[in-house]
Design a protein around this motif. Structure first.
Motif, PDB file in Angstrom:
ATOM      1  N   LEU A  44       3.930   4.976   3.905  1.00  0.00           N
ATOM      2  CA  LEU A  44       3.036   6.078   4.251  1.00  0.00           C
ATOM      3  C   LEU A  44       3.762   7.413   4.228  1.00  0.00           C
ATOM      4  N   ASP A  45       3.204   8.367   3.484  1.00  0.00           N
ATOM      5  CA  ASP A  45       3.678   9.751   3.585  1.00  0.00           C
ATOM      6  C   ASP A  45       3.079  10.357   4.849  1.00  0.00           C
ATOM      7  N   ILE A  46       3.880  11.127   5.574  1.00  0.00           N
ATOM      8  CA  ILE A  46       3.382  11.728   6.820  1.00  0.00           C
ATOM      9  C   ILE A  46       2.335  12.806   6.535  1.00  0.00           C
ATOM     10  N   GLY A  47       2.569  13.602   5.497  1.00  0.00           N
ATOM     11  CA  GLY A  47       1.705  14.751   5.242  1.00  0.00           C
ATOM     12  C   GLY A  47       0.500  14.433   4.382  1.00  0.00           C
ATOM     13  N   LEU A  48      -0.267  13.421   4.769  1.00  0.00           N
ATOM     14  CA  LEU A  48      -1.456  13.051   3.996  1.00  0.00           C
ATOM     15  C   LEU A  48      -2.636  13.937   4.356  1.00  0.00           C
ATOM     16  N   PRO A  49      -3.512  14.254   3.394  1.00  0.00           N
ATOM     17  CA  PRO A  49      -4.726  15.017   3.707  1.00  0.00           C
ATOM     18  C   PRO A  49      -5.782  14.145   4.378  1.00  0.00           C
ATOM     19  N   LEU A  50      -6.770  14.790   4.981  1.00  0.00           N
ATOM     20  CA  LEU A  50      -7.909  14.182   5.674  1.00  0.00           C
ATOM     21  C   LEU A  50      -7.486  13.534   6.988  1.00  0.00           C
ATOM     22  N   VAL A  51      -6.620  12.552   6.928  1.00  0.00           N
ATOM     23  CA  VAL A  51      -6.048  11.950   8.145  1.00  0.00           C
ATOM     24  C   VAL A  51      -4.541  11.900   7.935  1.00  0.00           C
ATOM     25  N   ASP A  52      -3.768  12.512   8.845  1.00  0.00           N
ATOM     26  CA  ASP A  52      -2.321  12.570   8.638  1.00  0.00           C
ATOM     27  C   ASP A  52      -1.689  11.189   8.787  1.00  0.00           C
ATOM     28  N   GLY A  53      -0.499  11.045   8.205  1.00  0.00           N
ATOM     29  CA  GLY A  53       0.167   9.759   8.171  1.00  0.00           C
ATOM     30  C   GLY A  53       0.478   9.180   9.537  1.00  0.00           C
TER      31      GLY A  53
ATOM     32  N   VAL B 180      -2.353   2.429  -4.650  1.00  0.00           N
ATOM     33  CA  VAL B 180      -2.106   3.806  -4.230  1.00  0.00           C
ATOM     34  C   VAL B 180      -3.317   4.383  -3.512  1.00  0.00           C
ATOM     35  N   ALA B 181      -3.063   5.056  -2.399  1.00  0.00           N
ATOM     36  CA  ALA B 181      -4.087   5.826  -1.680  1.00  0.00           C
ATOM     37  C   ALA B 181      -3.616   7.277  -1.650  1.00  0.00           C
ATOM     38  N   ASN B 182      -4.507   8.213  -2.031  1.00  0.00           N
ATOM     39  CA  ASN B 182      -4.074   9.612  -2.108  1.00  0.00           C
ATOM     40  C   ASN B 182      -4.443  10.438  -0.877  1.00  0.00           C
ATOM     41  N   ASN B 183      -5.009   9.792   0.143  1.00  0.00           N
ATOM     42  CA  ASN B 183      -5.246  10.495   1.403  1.00  0.00           C
ATOM     43  C   ASN B 183      -5.247   9.490   2.552  1.00  0.00           C
ATOM     44  N   GLY B 184      -5.170  10.014   3.770  1.00  0.00           N
ATOM     45  CA  GLY B 184      -5.040   9.148   4.929  1.00  0.00           C
ATOM     46  C   GLY B 184      -6.269   8.314   5.223  1.00  0.00           C
ATOM     47  N   ALA B 185      -7.447   8.851   4.936  1.00  0.00           N
ATOM     48  CA  ALA B 185      -8.678   8.111   5.209  1.00  0.00           C
ATOM     49  C   ALA B 185      -8.752   6.849   4.351  1.00  0.00           C
ATOM     50  N   VAL B 186      -8.427   6.985   3.071  1.00  0.00           N
ATOM     51  CA  VAL B 186      -8.433   5.832   2.171  1.00  0.00           C
ATOM     52  C   VAL B 186      -7.350   4.838   2.573  1.00  0.00           C
ATOM     53  N   ALA B 187      -6.170   5.351   2.923  1.00  0.00           N
ATOM     54  CA  ALA B 187      -5.072   4.468   3.328  1.00  0.00           C
ATOM     55  C   ALA B 187      -5.451   3.645   4.554  1.00  0.00           C
ATOM     56  N   GLU B 188      -6.039   4.300   5.544  1.00  0.00           N
ATOM     57  CA  GLU B 188      -6.437   3.588   6.759  1.00  0.00           C
ATOM     58  C   GLU B 188      -7.478   2.510   6.439  1.00  0.00           C
ATOM     59  N   TYR B 189      -8.466   2.863   5.641  1.00  0.00           N
ATOM     60  CA  TYR B 189      -9.518   1.902   5.286  1.00  0.00           C
ATOM     61  C   TYR B 189      -8.919   0.679   4.587  1.00  0.00           C
TER      62      TYR B 189
ATOM     63  N   LEU C  12       0.864  -1.175   0.000  1.00  0.00           N
ATOM     64  CA  LEU C  12       0.000   0.000   0.000  1.00  0.00           C
ATOM     65  C   LEU C  12       0.902   1.228   0.000  1.00  0.00           C
ATOM     66  N   LEU C  13       0.757   2.064  -1.004  1.00  0.00           N
ATOM     67  CA  LEU C  13       1.526   3.305  -1.110  1.00  0.00           C
ATOM     68  C   LEU C  13       0.583   4.465  -0.863  1.00  0.00           C
ATOM     69  N   ALA C  14       0.753   5.158   0.253  1.00  0.00           N
ATOM     70  CA  ALA C  14      -0.093   6.304   0.598  1.00  0.00           C
ATOM     71  C   ALA C  14       0.704   7.578   0.338  1.00  0.00           C
ATOM     72  N   GLU C  15       0.356   8.279  -0.743  1.00  0.00           N
ATOM     73  CA  GLU C  15       1.089   9.473  -1.166  1.00  0.00           C
ATOM     74  C   GLU C  15       0.123  10.395  -1.895  1.00  0.00           C
ATOM     75  N   ASP C  16       0.014  11.654  -1.424  1.00  0.00           N
ATOM     76  CA  ASP C  16      -0.966  12.570  -2.021  1.00  0.00           C
ATOM     77  C   ASP C  16      -0.416  13.346  -3.210  1.00  0.00           C
TER      78      ASP C  16
END
Length: 224
Positions: free
Chosen positions: A50-59, A29-38, A4-8
């Protein structure tokens, strides 16, 4: 290996996903923290980046929540922040490794492979695959937090299949493993134990496949 690559940053995410595919990985790929968490909580991944600076929910929040639910999932964090306090915060939140931007892809690939080797070779007694948690030292296994009741022979069979995950295990290998175990009366055939173990692993995300004429193969089930 499914990652899982979480990067906005869409351009960076596309470039990394392309490089990961060329390196033999299967990135999602997940472009925000909410999608990555789900995705990390609902699907099976071998590793998360995980990128730390994700939108919606931070990394870091995603990291803490996923680490609580999946304690042994390897997770590597990416960030543009390179201060000591930032690195410490990421590691304290549960990250297994930390890489600062900008970075060269070969270094990211090397760190990913190192984390996967550590997990696959069982460095550390606890392993997690899908919903399964396996603690070899404590002789405990659970699926989604619910303990699996395994007889001595079931445990030895499962341990062997898990150690040889994605490789065929022959009946001779199973018999040799069992040769030291005499505690069960009327032990039954290998097929009986395979059947029992399959039923107990139904919701784990793992499956035991029969390879006709050769033996058995433990592998991850395709994500739904």
């Amino acid at each position: 290996m499914k990652l899982l690559l979480a990067e906005d940053d869409a351009i960076l995410a596309d470039a990394l996903a392309s490089s990961l595919r060329k390196a033999g990985f299967e990135p999602e790929v997940a472009n925000n923290g909410a999608v990555a968490e789900y995705l990390l909580l609902k699907h099976n991944f071998d590793l998360a980046v995980l990128d730390i600076g994700l939108p919606l929910v931070d990394g870091l929040t995603v990291l803490k929540r996923v680490r609580a639910a999946r304690p042994t999932l390897p997770m590597l964090i990416l960030t543009a922040l390179d201060g000591l306090d930032d690195r410490v915060a990421g590691l304290n939140a549960g990250a297994d490794d930390y890489l600062t931007k900008p970075f060269d892809f070969p270094e990211l690939e090397a760190r990913i492979r190192a984390l996967l080797r550590r997990t696959r070779t069982g460095n550390g007694p606890v392993q997690q695959m899908g919903r399964l948690t396996f603690d070899r030292d404590a002789r405990r296994a659970s699926v989604g937090g619910e303990m699996l009741e395994l007889s001595p022979r079931e445990w030895m069979l499962f341990d062997l299949l898990l150690t040889q995950r994605d490789k065929v295990v022959t009946k001779d290998q199973i018999a040799e493993t069992w040769a030291v175990e005499r505690s069960e009366s009327n032990p039954g055939s290998i097929e009986v134990y395979i059947h029992r173990l399959r039923r107990k692993l139904e919701t784990s995300g793992l499956a035991i496949r029969t390879v006709r004429g050769l033996g058995y193969l433990l592998e991850a089930e395709p994500a739904a």
